[in-house]
Design a protein around this motif. Sequence first.
Motif, short mmCIF file in Angstrom:
data_model
loop_
_atom_site.label_atom_id
_atom_site.label_comp_id
_atom_site.label_asym_id
_atom_site.label_seq_id
_atom_site.Cartn_x
_atom_site.Cartn_y
_atom_site.Cartn_z
N LYS A 112 -5.83 3.51 -5.59
CA LYS A 112 -6.82 2.43 -5.51
C LYS A 112 -7.89 2.75 -4.46
CE LYS A 112 -8.37 -1.61 -6.71
NZ LYS A 112 -8.84 -1.86 -8.10
N LEU A 113 -7.47 3.23 -3.30
CA LEU A 113 -8.42 3.56 -2.24
C LEU A 113 -9.36 4.68 -2.67
CD1 LEU A 113 -6.04 3.32 0.84
CD2 LEU A 113 -7.98 1.82 0.37
N CYS A 114 -8.83 5.68 -3.35
CA CYS A 114 -9.68 6.79 -3.80
C CYS A 114 -10.66 6.34 -4.87
CB CYS A 114 -8.81 7.93 -4.33
SG CYS A 114 -7.95 8.89 -3.04
N ARG A 115 -10.25 5.43 -5.73
CA ARG A 115 -11.17 4.93 -6.77
C ARG A 115 -12.23 4.00 -6.19
NH1 ARG A 115 -6.22 4.46 -9.38
NH2 ARG A 115 -6.26 2.17 -9.17
N LEU A 116 -11.94 3.40 -5.04
CA LEU A 116 -12.92 2.54 -4.40
C LEU A 116 -13.91 3.31 -3.54
CD1 LEU A 116 -10.79 -0.55 -3.29
CD2 LEU A 116 -12.74 -0.59 -4.85
N TYR A 117 -13.42 4.34 -2.81
CA TYR A 117 -14.26 5.03 -1.83
C TYR A 117 -14.81 6.37 -2.33
CZ TYR A 117 -12.77 1.63 1.68
OH TYR A 117 -12.53 0.47 2.36
N HIS A 118 -14.21 6.93 -3.39
CA HIS A 118 -14.68 8.20 -3.95
C HIS A 118 -14.77 9.31 -2.90
CE1 HIS A 118 -16.67 6.68 -7.94
NE2 HIS A 118 -15.36 6.52 -7.91
N ALA A 147 -11.93 -2.41 1.84
CA ALA A 147 -10.57 -2.37 2.40
C ALA A 147 -9.85 -3.68 2.09
CB ALA A 147 -10.63 -2.13 3.90
N ILE A 148 -10.55 -4.81 2.23
CA ILE A 148 -9.94 -6.10 1.89
C ILE A 148 -9.58 -6.14 0.41
CG2 ILE A 148 -10.31 -8.59 1.78
CD1 ILE A 148 -12.25 -8.28 4.15
N LEU A 149 -10.48 -5.65 -0.44
CA LEU A 149 -10.22 -5.63 -1.87
C LEU A 149 -8.97 -4.81 -2.19
CD1 LEU A 149 -11.06 -6.28 -4.79
CD2 LEU A 149 -12.52 -4.25 -4.73
N ALA A 150 -8.85 -3.64 -1.58
CA ALA A 150 -7.71 -2.77 -1.85
C ALA A 150 -6.38 -3.41 -1.44
CB ALA A 150 -7.88 -1.44 -1.13
N ALA A 185 -3.42 -5.90 6.70
CA ALA A 185 -3.97 -7.21 6.42
C ALA A 185 -2.88 -8.27 6.48
CB ALA A 185 -4.63 -7.23 5.04
N THR A 186 -3.23 -9.43 7.03
CA THR A 186 -2.33 -10.57 7.10
C THR A 186 -2.98 -11.75 6.40
OG1 THR A 186 -1.51 -9.80 9.25
CG2 THR A 186 -1.02 -12.08 8.65
N TYR A 187 -2.16 -12.56 5.73
CA TYR A 187 -2.67 -13.64 4.90
C TYR A 187 -2.12 -14.99 5.35
CZ TYR A 187 -4.09 -9.66 2.18
OH TYR A 187 -4.65 -8.47 1.81
N ALA A 188 -2.79 -16.06 4.95
CA ALA A 188 -2.50 -17.40 5.47
C ALA A 188 -1.09 -17.86 5.15
CB ALA A 188 -3.51 -18.40 4.90
N SER A 189 -0.54 -17.44 4.02
CA SER A 189 0.79 -17.88 3.63
C SER A 189 1.89 -16.94 4.12
CB SER A 189 0.88 -18.03 2.11
OG SER A 189 0.43 -16.87 1.47
N GLY A 190 1.54 -16.03 5.03
CA GLY A 190 2.55 -15.18 5.65
C GLY A 190 2.68 -13.79 5.09
N GLN A 191 2.04 -13.49 3.97
CA GLN A 191 2.12 -12.13 3.43
C GLN A 191 1.38 -11.16 4.34
OE1 GLN A 191 0.86 -14.75 1.67
NE2 GLN A 191 1.57 -14.74 -0.45
N HIS A 192 1.84 -9.94 4.34
CA HIS A 192 1.09 -8.89 5.03
C HIS A 192 1.36 -7.55 4.36
CE1 HIS A 192 5.00 -8.46 7.17
NE2 HIS A 192 4.68 -7.19 7.18
N ILE A 193 0.40 -6.66 4.48
CA ILE A 193 0.56 -5.31 3.94
C ILE A 193 -0.04 -4.33 4.94
CG2 ILE A 193 -1.57 -5.57 2.58
CD1 ILE A 193 -0.29 -3.61 0.54
N THR A 194 0.71 -3.26 5.20
CA THR A 194 0.26 -2.21 6.12
C THR A 194 0.39 -0.86 5.43
OG1 THR A 194 0.92 -3.48 8.06
CG2 THR A 194 0.63 -1.10 8.36
N ALA A 195 -0.63 -0.04 5.54
CA ALA A 195 -0.62 1.30 4.96
C ALA A 195 -1.00 2.31 6.02
CB ALA A 195 -1.59 1.38 3.78
N LYS A 196 -0.28 3.44 6.06
CA LYS A 196 -0.56 4.50 7.01
C LYS A 196 -0.62 5.83 6.27
CE LYS A 196 2.05 2.20 10.73
NZ LYS A 196 3.17 2.33 11.69
N PHE A 197 -1.49 6.74 6.75
CA PHE A 197 -1.54 8.08 6.17
C PHE A 197 -2.21 9.03 7.15
CE2 PHE A 197 -5.33 5.83 4.70
CZ PHE A 197 -6.36 6.72 4.96
N ASN A 198 -1.97 10.33 6.97
CA ASN A 198 -2.59 11.35 7.82
C ASN A 198 -3.65 12.11 7.03
OD1 ASN A 198 -1.28 13.35 6.26
ND2 ASN A 198 0.54 13.28 7.58
N GLY A 199 -4.24 13.12 7.65
CA GLY A 199 -5.37 13.81 7.06
C GLY A 199 -5.06 14.68 5.87
N SER A 200 -3.78 14.99 5.64
CA SER A 200 -3.41 15.81 4.48
C SER A 200 -2.68 14.99 3.42
CB SER A 200 -2.51 16.97 4.92
OG SER A 200 -1.32 16.48 5.54
N ALA A 201 -2.66 13.68 3.58
CA ALA A 201 -1.86 12.83 2.72
C ALA A 201 -2.46 12.69 1.32
CB ALA A 201 -1.71 11.45 3.34
#
Length: 380
Positions: free
Chosen positions: A62-68, A41-44, A90-106
């Motif tokens: 990317k998530l599908c290629r990592l988790y299969h 998850a951190i890698l993605a 995920a939040t990073y030291a220099s202030g960046q952040h990324i959030t991803a959301k999805f449901n079961g049919s996404a």
Amino acid sequence: MITNLQLKNFTAFTDLVIDFSPGINIVLGENGTGKTQLLKAILALSGQEYSGAQVGEQLAGKLCRLYHPLNNQLGELRRAGTRAGALLSATYASGQHITAKFNGSATEAKVSVGMGNGRLAPAIFIPTKEVLSLVRGLTAEQPHLPTIERIFDDGYLDLANTLRKEDDGNLQKKTQTNPRFSSIVPRLTNLIGGRYLLKAGGFCFQAGMYVDQQGESVADEELAPQSFKDSKLRFVSKQSPLMSSGMTAEGFRKIGVLQRLLSNGSLNPGTTGPLLWDEPESNLNPKLMKDLVLALLELARNGQQVILATHDYVLLKWFDLLMDRGKGDHVVFHRLYREAGSDDIQRESQADYSIVGRSAISNTFAELYDEDVKRALGGD
């Protein structure tokens, strides 16, 4: 550098929130508690160029290629048995952040990105199985990519391409002049008795050692020959033919991956993203672990964030014995576990080795020791 990760209704996790040390983070727990899933998850989320209208599709891929997931659909990564949406943040030291959301049919994620200050450096992931001997096949000029992607997840493919990166300068000169390399690279090289060189799209092993000697340097076979006077530390090769990487021990090849990442500049303490290492002890002779821990501690002292997952008591104990708070070492242990009768994964973090005593790793070794003492004393 990642400072915080939240995983909600994602793979094995119901709601996990974890804060990371800028130094060394050690994730421990029994099989099935999500250690590898956490690292992936951190890698993605770390350092990917997610932008524009296709950002949700890019992250989903990317998530599908990592988790299969079984049917290669993002929605399958939502935690089984829940109807609530999945979230990765995920939040990073220099202030960046990324959030991803999805449901079961996404088939793609809804992504929000905060840029913060500067570009986010990508993470480097070292998987459990060694990759050095696989590079030639994984990065062939005309690979059948669909077949390769069915066998290997993106953690392996990303690392293979990173290992093929050309060297960024003369490693010997950097070893002599850069304190970040002066203790790390020679330690790793002498630990395995040589170094791995990129030849014809794959890797071979050159036997040799770093030694202290005066005078002009020998030519560095991997890089352009150069001469540096009045230097002491240099690599001296043995008068023996190069050897295929596949003919060397797998434990040596795992050390060689770290050696190679440092030599080609992909891992540059203070500038690169987190180093993620899944079970570094796998196929590694226990006598090599002390030097490996010393190298990881030295990386962290020079600004490299390290996050590793392990089952190994010897590796954990060496961190306990070798970390030196007087040198700024900051090691945090993150224990993942399930309460009796519950499927929810809990997290306990502590900058103290005593947390290991509450893990199955410590309990198992204590049981083994007790059985050995009982047999020595003639017990049943």
